[in-house]
Write a protein that holds these residues in place. Structure first.
Motif, mmCIF file in Angstrom:
data_model
loop_
_atom_site.group_PDB
_atom_site.id
_atom_site.type_symbol
_atom_site.label_atom_id
_atom_site.label_comp_id
_atom_site.label_asym_id
_atom_site.label_seq_id
_atom_site.Cartn_x
_atom_site.Cartn_y
_atom_site.Cartn_z
ATOM 1 N N VAL A 3 0.837 -1.200 0.000
ATOM 2 C CA VAL A 3 0.000 0.000 0.000
ATOM 3 C C VAL A 3 0.873 1.251 0.000
ATOM 4 N N GLU A 4 1.937 1.266 0.811
ATOM 5 C CA GLU A 4 2.837 2.419 0.858
ATOM 6 C C GLU A 4 3.496 2.662 -0.494
ATOM 7 N N ARG A 5 3.934 1.603 -1.152
ATOM 8 C CA ARG A 5 4.560 1.753 -2.474
ATOM 9 C C ARG A 5 3.565 2.297 -3.493
ATOM 10 N N ALA A 6 2.371 1.725 -3.515
ATOM 11 C CA ALA A 6 1.354 2.174 -4.476
ATOM 12 C C ALA A 6 0.981 3.634 -4.224
ATOM 13 N N PHE A 7 0.817 3.985 -2.965
ATOM 14 C CA PHE A 7 0.460 5.365 -2.635
ATOM 15 C C PHE A 7 1.606 6.305 -2.974
ATOM 16 N N GLY A 8 2.843 5.865 -2.756
ATOM 17 C CA GLY A 8 4.016 6.671 -3.117
ATOM 18 C C GLY A 8 4.085 6.942 -4.606
ATOM 19 N N VAL A 9 3.752 5.940 -5.414
ATOM 20 C CA VAL A 9 3.732 6.117 -6.870
ATOM 21 C C VAL A 9 2.685 7.153 -7.251
ATOM 22 N N LEU A 10 1.500 7.063 -6.660
ATOM 23 C CA LEU A 10 0.440 8.031 -6.963
ATOM 24 C C LEU A 10 0.815 9.432 -6.489
ATOM 25 N N GLU A 69 -0.105 1.846 -19.513
ATOM 26 C CA GLU A 69 -0.452 1.105 -20.722
ATOM 27 C C GLU A 69 0.096 1.807 -21.961
ATOM 28 N N ASN A 70 0.001 3.123 -21.979
ATOM 29 C CA ASN A 70 0.520 3.885 -23.106
ATOM 30 C C ASN A 70 2.043 3.783 -23.187
ATOM 31 N N GLU A 71 2.724 3.873 -22.035
ATOM 32 C CA GLU A 71 4.183 3.778 -22.018
ATOM 33 C C GLU A 71 4.657 2.377 -22.382
ATOM 34 N N ARG A 72 3.884 1.378 -22.029
ATOM 35 C CA ARG A 72 4.255 -0.012 -22.296
ATOM 36 C C ARG A 72 4.306 -0.293 -23.791
ATOM 37 N N ASP A 73 3.378 0.308 -24.529
ATOM 38 C CA ASP A 73 3.352 0.079 -25.968
ATOM 39 C C ASP A 73 4.643 0.561 -26.617
ATOM 40 N N GLY A 74 5.122 1.738 -26.231
ATOM 41 C CA GLY A 74 6.415 2.211 -26.673
ATOM 42 C C GLY A 74 6.492 2.656 -28.125
ATOM 43 N N TYR A 75 5.526 2.362 -28.911
ATOM 44 C CA TYR A 75 5.532 2.787 -30.302
ATOM 45 C C TYR A 75 4.099 2.974 -30.776
ATOM 46 N N THR A 76 3.969 3.750 -31.809
ATOM 47 C CA THR A 76 2.659 3.948 -32.413
ATOM 48 C C THR A 76 2.790 3.785 -33.918
ATOM 49 N N GLN A 77 1.693 3.577 -34.575
ATOM 50 C CA GLN A 77 1.711 3.407 -36.017
ATOM 51 C C GLN A 77 1.246 4.676 -36.731
ATOM 52 N N TYR A 78 1.165 5.770 -36.003
ATOM 53 C CA TYR A 78 0.755 7.029 -36.604
ATOM 54 C C TYR A 78 1.647 8.140 -36.079
ATOM 55 N N ASP A 79 1.659 9.261 -36.766
ATOM 56 C CA ASP A 79 2.502 10.396 -36.418
ATOM 57 C C ASP A 79 1.839 11.198 -35.295
ATOM 58 N N THR A 80 2.490 11.258 -34.137
ATOM 59 C CA THR A 80 1.910 11.967 -32.993
ATOM 60 C C THR A 80 2.327 13.425 -32.935
ATOM 61 N N CYS A 106 -7.234 8.974 -10.173
ATOM 62 C CA CYS A 106 -5.770 8.922 -10.258
ATOM 63 C C CYS A 106 -5.286 7.516 -10.611
ATOM 64 N N ILE A 107 -5.898 6.505 -10.034
ATOM 65 C CA ILE A 107 -5.511 5.125 -10.335
ATOM 66 C C ILE A 107 -5.802 4.791 -11.791
ATOM 67 N N ILE A 108 -6.966 5.205 -12.285
ATOM 68 C CA ILE A 108 -7.316 4.947 -13.687
ATOM 69 C C ILE A 108 -6.339 5.666 -14.614
ATOM 70 N N LEU A 109 -6.065 6.949 -14.340
ATOM 71 C CA LEU A 109 -5.113 7.684 -15.163
ATOM 72 C C LEU A 109 -3.727 7.050 -15.119
ATOM 73 N N HIS A 110 -3.294 6.646 -13.928
ATOM 74 C CA HIS A 110 -1.984 5.995 -13.791
ATOM 75 C C HIS A 110 -1.920 4.731 -14.647
ATOM 76 N N ASN A 111 -2.950 3.906 -14.587
ATOM 77 C CA ASN A 111 -2.972 2.679 -15.388
ATOM 78 C C ASN A 111 -2.991 2.984 -16.879
ATOM 79 N N MET A 112 -3.709 4.040 -17.283
ATOM 80 C CA MET A 112 -3.726 4.422 -18.694
ATOM 81 C C MET A 112 -2.340 4.891 -19.142
ATOM 82 N N ILE A 113 -1.653 5.652 -18.288
ATOM 83 C CA ILE A 113 -0.300 6.114 -18.615
ATOM 84 C C ILE A 113 0.641 4.921 -18.756
#
Length: 136
Positions: A45-52, A87-98, A78-85
Motif C-alpha cells: 500500500v505504501e509503495r502504491a500510494f508513493g507512486v500516486l 499502458e501507453n508507455e508499455r506500448d512504446g511505439y505507435t503506427q501514426y505520427d503523434t 488517479c488510479i485509472i489515469l496511472h494505469n492508462m499512462i
C-alpha cells in the motif's frame, strides 16, 4: 463500539485505536503469519500510494476536510489515469505520427491558475470530532 476503518501501520505512528501495528515478536505460527502478511500488505500500500503521490500532486495534499466520496472519486481517477499512462508507455511505439498532437515549446506556459474556493467544507465539524475519536 468501533465503526471506523483500521489502518496498518508500523512503529512510527501514534498509539491510536484505529492504527494496527504489526506484532513485533510473534509467539506462534499463526501470529507469525499474520505479522508477515500484514507487513507485506502495508508495504504494498505504501509503495502504491508513493507512486500516486509522485505522479499526481492532488494526492500529496491533506484531505482532512474532504468527504469520503470526494476522496474516493479522486483516488479512483488517479488510479485509472496511472494505469492508462502505464499502458501507453508499455506500448512504446505507435503506427501514426503523434507530432500533430504535441504542443510547440513556444505555446506552453509555466503559469498555473491559482483560483480556488475559500468556502469551508460542510463536514469540518465532523472531521474534528472523528480526529479526536482516533486519538483515544
Amino acid at each position: 463500539m468501533y465503526n471506523l476503518a483500521y489502518y496498518l501501520t508500523d512503529g512510527i505512528y501514534p498509539k491510536w485505536s484505529t492504527f494496527i501495528q504489526s506484532i513485533s515478536l510473534p509467539q506462534d505460527p499463526i501470529a507469525e503469519l499474520f505479522a508477515k502478511v500484514q507487513e507485506a500488505t502495508r508495504k504494498d500500500v505504501e509503495r502504491a500510494f508513493g507512486v500516486l503521490q509522485a505522479r499526481f500532486a492532488i494526492v500529496k495534499n491533506l484531505a482532512l476536510s474532504w468527504d469520503n466520496e470526494k476522496i474516493w472519486h479522486i483516488m479512483r481517477g488517479c488510479i485509472i489515469l496511472h494505469n492508462m499512462i502505464l499502458e501507453n508507455e508499455r506500448d512504446g511505439y505507435t503506427q501514426y505520427d503523434t507530432s500533430e498532437f504535441e504542443e510547440r515549446e513556444a505555446s506552453r506556459s509555466s503559469r498555473v491558475g491559482m483560483s480556488y474556493s475559500t468556502d469551508m467544507p460542510t463536514n469540518l465539524g465532523n472531521m474534528l470530532g472523528i480526529r479526536n475519536h482516533f486519538r483515544r
